[in-house]
Scaffold this active site. Structure first.
Site, PDB file in Angstrom:
ATOM      1  N   ASN A 168      -0.196   4.594  -8.096  1.00 19.09           N
ATOM      2  CA  ASN A 168       1.180   4.770  -8.548  1.00 19.09           C
ATOM      3  C   ASN A 168       2.085   4.594  -7.334  1.00 19.09           C
ATOM      4  O   ASN A 168       1.890   5.257  -6.317  1.00 19.09           O
ATOM      5  CB  ASN A 168       1.367   6.165  -9.143  1.00 19.09           C
ATOM      6  CG  ASN A 168       0.456   6.403 -10.338  1.00 19.09           C
ATOM      7  OD1 ASN A 168       0.232   5.492 -11.136  1.00 19.09           O
ATOM      8  ND2 ASN A 168      -0.078   7.601 -10.472  1.00 19.09           N
ATOM      9  N   GLN A 218       4.438   8.115  -9.222  1.00 19.25           N
ATOM     10  CA  GLN A 218       3.972   8.644  -7.929  1.00 19.25           C
ATOM     11  C   GLN A 218       4.624   9.999  -7.674  1.00 19.25           C
ATOM     12  O   GLN A 218       5.845  10.107  -7.611  1.00 19.25           O
ATOM     13  CB  GLN A 218       4.306   7.676  -6.785  1.00 19.25           C
ATOM     14  CG  GLN A 218       3.745   8.151  -5.443  1.00 19.25           C
ATOM     15  CD  GLN A 218       4.013   7.162  -4.305  1.00 19.25           C
ATOM     16  OE1 GLN A 218       4.792   6.219  -4.448  1.00 19.25           O
ATOM     17  NE2 GLN A 218       3.376   7.402  -3.180  1.00 19.25           N
ATOM     18  N   HIS A 246      -6.344   6.041  -6.661  1.00 20.44           N
ATOM     19  CA  HIS A 246      -7.134   6.894  -7.553  1.00 20.44           C
ATOM     20  C   HIS A 246      -8.383   6.117  -7.946  1.00 20.44           C
ATOM     21  O   HIS A 246      -8.285   4.949  -8.338  1.00 20.44           O
ATOM     22  CB  HIS A 246      -6.370   7.173  -8.858  1.00 20.44           C
ATOM     23  CG  HIS A 246      -5.122   7.980  -8.708  1.00 20.44           C
ATOM     24  ND1 HIS A 246      -5.059   9.316  -9.041  1.00 20.44           N
ATOM     25  CD2 HIS A 246      -3.868   7.646  -8.300  1.00 20.44           C
ATOM     26  CE1 HIS A 246      -3.825   9.762  -8.846  1.00 20.44           C
ATOM     27  NE2 HIS A 246      -3.085   8.774  -8.397  1.00 20.44           N
ATOM     28  N   HIS A 305      -1.806   6.503  -2.034  1.00 19.58           N
ATOM     29  CA  HIS A 305      -3.202   6.858  -2.328  1.00 19.58           C
ATOM     30  C   HIS A 305      -3.737   6.026  -3.478  1.00 19.58           C
ATOM     31  O   HIS A 305      -2.996   5.655  -4.378  1.00 19.58           O
ATOM     32  CB  HIS A 305      -3.335   8.346  -2.652  1.00 19.58           C
ATOM     33  CG  HIS A 305      -2.380   8.815  -3.715  1.00 19.58           C
ATOM     34  ND1 HIS A 305      -1.057   9.101  -3.441  1.00 19.58           N
ATOM     35  CD2 HIS A 305      -2.548   9.022  -5.039  1.00 19.58           C
ATOM     36  CE1 HIS A 305      -0.451   9.486  -4.550  1.00 19.58           C
ATOM     37  NE2 HIS A 305      -1.326   9.430  -5.549  1.00 19.58           N
ATOM     38  N   ASP A 362      -9.595  14.754  -6.596  1.00 19.56           N
ATOM     39  CA  ASP A 362      -8.305  15.146  -7.167  1.00 19.56           C
ATOM     40  C   ASP A 362      -8.455  16.520  -7.791  1.00 19.56           C
ATOM     41  O   ASP A 362      -9.405  16.784  -8.537  1.00 19.56           O
ATOM     42  CB  ASP A 362      -7.879  14.096  -8.212  1.00 19.56           C
ATOM     43  CG  ASP A 362      -6.425  14.264  -8.635  1.00 19.56           C
ATOM     44  OD1 ASP A 362      -6.049  15.377  -9.064  1.00 19.56           O
ATOM     45  OD2 ASP A 362      -5.675  13.288  -8.545  1.00 19.56           O
ATOM     46  N   ILE A 363      -7.505  17.392  -7.474  1.00 21.69           N
ATOM     47  CA  ILE A 363      -7.593  18.783  -7.912  1.00 21.69           C
ATOM     48  C   ILE A 363      -7.364  18.934  -9.427  1.00 21.69           C
ATOM     49  O   ILE A 363      -7.785  19.927 -10.025  1.00 21.69           O
ATOM     50  CB  ILE A 363      -6.585  19.641  -7.101  1.00 21.69           C
ATOM     51  CG1 ILE A 363      -7.007  21.083  -7.034  1.00 21.69           C
ATOM     52  CG2 ILE A 363      -5.174  19.502  -7.623  1.00 21.69           C
ATOM     53  CD1 ILE A 363      -6.269  21.883  -5.970  1.00 21.69           C
TER      54      ILE A 363
END
Ligand code: AMP
Ligand code: ZN
Length: 136
Positions: free
Chosen positions: A86, A93, A101, A99, A30-31
């Site tokens: 989410n 979301q 996490h 996706h 995750d960025i």
């Protein structure tokens, strides 16, 4: 999905720090992580939420998540992690490509995922159970 950022990552059209990929799934960092090492796991195919993912693909997504979680725990993590998803805008979301996490947890990290506990009125818990069970 042309405008989907995760589809672009899957296809390699935009860069991402990928840690794992196979025929059906891709995992990348995750960025904007909750903790460093925070990974996202996606199916290659575009599905919006959990309920849109066919069962067999969901199984493959969870298998990939487990693999990545193990690697995360053995590397930058320490065996404690949260796995979150989410689903829907109200649930937080932002990216509409389903996706998972995987967030490594550390003692004294500043992440707070605790909710305020609500109370059922007398008997209400069984009413909720009955409502849900009707659809199962
Ligand atoms: P969600 O709120 O569950 O939809 O989470 C979307 C996540 O995607 C957020 O944690 C973002 O930081 C992350 N994200 C958005 N764009 C990128 C990107 N280009 N590369 C990696 N992670 C991203
Ligand atoms: Zn997508």
């Amino acid at each position: 999905m042309e405008d989907c950022i995760f589809c672009k990552i899957v296809k390699g059209d935009i860069p991402a720090a990928k840690v794992y990929e196979n025929k059906d799934t891709v995992a990348f960092l995750d960025i904007a992580p909750a903790n460093k090492g925070h990974c996202l796991i996606v199916t290659r195919d575009h599905f919006e939420t959990l309920l849109d993912i066919p069962d067999e693909k969901l199984g493959l997504l969870m298998e990939a998540a487990k693999k990545v979680t193990r690697a995360l725990s053995l590397s930058v993590g320490n065996g404690a992690y949260n796995i979150l998803m989410n689903n829907g805008e109200v649930a937080g979301q932002v990216v509409k490509h389903a996706h998972l996490h995987v967030i490594p947890r550390f003692k004294k990290d500043l992440l707070r995922l605790k909710w305020i506990n609500r109370k059922y009125e007398t008997g209400e818990i069984h009413e909720f159970a009955a409502k849900i069970k009707k659809f199962l």
